[in-house]
Write a protein that holds these residues in place. Structure first.
Motif, PDB file in Angstrom:
ATOM      1  N   THR A   2      10.169   5.564  -3.108  1.00  0.00           N
ATOM      2  CA  THR A   2      10.369   6.345  -2.130  1.00  0.00           C
ATOM      3  C   THR A   2       9.333   8.446  -3.015  1.00  0.00           C
ATOM      4  O   THR A   2       8.877   9.717  -2.722  1.00  0.00           O
ATOM      5  N   ARG A   3      10.098   8.424  -4.570  1.00  0.00           N
ATOM      6  CA  ARG A   3       9.995   9.155  -5.157  1.00  0.00           C
ATOM      7  C   ARG A   3       8.088   9.893  -5.464  1.00  0.00           C
ATOM      8  O   ARG A   3       7.538  10.519  -5.319  1.00  0.00           O
ATOM      9  N   ILE A   4       7.718   8.308  -5.750  1.00  0.00           N
ATOM     10  CA  ILE A   4       5.927   7.915  -5.584  1.00  0.00           C
ATOM     11  C   ILE A   4       5.325   8.437  -4.765  1.00  0.00           C
ATOM     12  O   ILE A   4       4.014   8.364  -4.692  1.00  0.00           O
ATOM     13  N   GLU A   5       5.985   8.254  -3.655  1.00  0.00           N
ATOM     14  CA  GLU A   5       5.107   7.790  -1.928  1.00  0.00           C
ATOM     15  C   GLU A   5       3.889   8.772  -1.903  1.00  0.00           C
ATOM     16  O   GLU A   5       2.907   8.611  -1.730  1.00  0.00           O
ATOM     17  N   PRO A   6       4.213   9.621  -2.020  1.00  0.00           N
ATOM     18  CA  PRO A   6       3.442  11.384  -1.504  1.00  0.00           C
ATOM     19  C   PRO A   6       2.351  11.144  -2.599  1.00  0.00           C
ATOM     20  O   PRO A   6       1.957  11.555  -2.050  1.00  0.00           O
ATOM     21  N   GLY A   7       2.554  10.739  -3.978  1.00  0.00           N
ATOM     22  CA  GLY A   7       0.993  10.619  -4.766  1.00  0.00           C
ATOM     23  C   GLY A   7       0.606   9.366  -3.814  1.00  0.00           C
ATOM     24  O   GLY A   7      -0.997   9.885  -4.059  1.00  0.00           O
ATOM     25  N   VAL A   8       1.175   7.971  -4.053  1.00  0.00           N
ATOM     26  CA  VAL A   8       0.882   7.387  -3.678  1.00  0.00           C
ATOM     27  C   VAL A   8      -0.181   7.265  -2.361  1.00  0.00           C
ATOM     28  O   VAL A   8      -1.656   6.875  -2.184  1.00  0.00           O
ATOM     29  N   ARG A   9       0.141   8.231  -1.295  1.00  0.00           N
ATOM     30  CA  ARG A   9      -0.858   8.445   0.147  1.00  0.00           C
ATOM     31  C   ARG A   9      -1.723   9.391  -0.500  1.00  0.00           C
ATOM     32  O   ARG A   9      -2.353   9.246   0.055  1.00  0.00           O
ATOM     33  N   PRO A  79      17.060   4.466 -12.637  1.00  0.00           N
ATOM     34  CA  PRO A  79      16.582   5.364 -11.107  1.00  0.00           C
ATOM     35  C   PRO A  79      16.345   4.102  -9.651  1.00  0.00           C
ATOM     36  O   PRO A  79      16.662   5.299  -8.791  1.00  0.00           O
ATOM     37  N   GLU A  80      16.158   2.719 -10.169  1.00  0.00           N
ATOM     38  CA  GLU A  80      16.432   2.219  -8.937  1.00  0.00           C
ATOM     39  C   GLU A  80      17.158   0.505  -9.746  1.00  0.00           C
ATOM     40  O   GLU A  80      16.634   0.965 -10.584  1.00  0.00           O
ATOM     41  N   PRO A  81      17.612  -0.253  -8.787  1.00  0.00           N
ATOM     42  CA  PRO A  81      18.570  -1.360  -8.758  1.00  0.00           C
ATOM     43  C   PRO A  81      17.907  -1.511 -10.651  1.00  0.00           C
ATOM     44  O   PRO A  81      18.736  -2.570 -10.899  1.00  0.00           O
ATOM     45  N   TYR A  82      16.633  -1.872  -9.996  1.00  0.00           N
ATOM     46  CA  TYR A  82      15.818  -2.903 -10.211  1.00  0.00           C
ATOM     47  C   TYR A  82      14.508  -2.185 -11.382  1.00  0.00           C
ATOM     48  O   TYR A  82      14.339  -2.960 -12.446  1.00  0.00           O
ATOM     49  N   LEU A  83      14.392  -0.568 -11.510  1.00  0.00           N
ATOM     50  CA  LEU A  83      14.063  -0.213 -12.584  1.00  0.00           C
ATOM     51  C   LEU A  83      14.624   0.285 -14.172  1.00  0.00           C
ATOM     52  O   LEU A  83      15.218   1.382 -14.098  1.00  0.00           O
ATOM     53  N   ALA A 111       9.002  -3.540  -2.365  1.00  0.00           N
ATOM     54  CA  ALA A 111       9.417  -1.614  -2.062  1.00  0.00           C
ATOM     55  C   ALA A 111       8.013  -1.043  -2.958  1.00  0.00           C
ATOM     56  O   ALA A 111       7.940  -0.231  -1.719  1.00  0.00           O
ATOM     57  N   TYR A 112       7.494  -1.981  -3.384  1.00  0.00           N
ATOM     58  CA  TYR A 112       6.423  -0.445  -3.960  1.00  0.00           C
ATOM     59  C   TYR A 112       4.826  -0.799  -3.248  1.00  0.00           C
ATOM     60  O   TYR A 112       3.857  -0.254  -2.890  1.00  0.00           O
TER      61      TYR A 112
END
Length: 152
Positions: A2-9, A79-83, A111-112
């Motif tokens: 969710t943190r990087i989603e705007p940049g990915v968009r 920052p995430e359960p897997y990161l 998720a990514y």
């Protein structure tokens, strides 16, 4: 994600593909993966941290390095359960690690993927067979879950 989603968009809107680079720490259980990561911190030790502190200072003008280094110097290493960011102060920005059991890593990749990431570049310790293990245990899970999602 969710943190990087705007940049990915923004990347996707420009007609490009989006990708991420991760270290991989995948073991049969999450506890084993976390234990292995902490053993890496111990092996790197203060010497590794000193080297990375110097490199962090020298590369502070790099937005990518600076933002990734900042992840490793926060209060939480997860920052995430897997990161896991706990290796960054000892091994640098490339040590941002997807960490866990095969299901944890599959969850992370999906998720990514949901936010539009289509390219992944992984690295791990080949002497510990990280990448072959990933191919044998994680990829089949990702593919199966993607097939299940298509049927829904």
């Amino acid at each position: 994600p969710t943190r990087i989603e705007p940049g990915v968009r923004r990347v996707l809107a420009a007609g490009k593909e989006a990708g991420l680079l991760f270290s991989l720490i995948v073991r049969p259980t999450r506890a084993e993966a976390v234990e292995w990561g902490h053993a890496m911190v111990e092996r790197a030790g203060e010497e590794g941290r000193t080297v990375q502190d110097r490199f962090r200072e020298q590369s502070r003008e790099s937005v990518g390095f600076a933002s990734t280094y900042s992840l490793g110097y926060k209060d939480s290493d997860w920052p995430e359960p897997y990161l896991w960011t706990g290796l960054i102060p000892y091994m640098g920005p490339l040590a941002l690690a997807l960490t866990g059991a095969p299901d944890d890593i599959a969850d992370a990749l999906l998720a990514y993927r949901r936010i539009g990431i289509t390219q992944f570049l992984f690295h791990g310790r080949p002497d510990l067979e990280t990448l072959p293990y990933f191919c044998q245990e994680v990829l089949p899970r990702v593919r199966a879950r993607e097939r299940e999602a298509e049927l829904v």
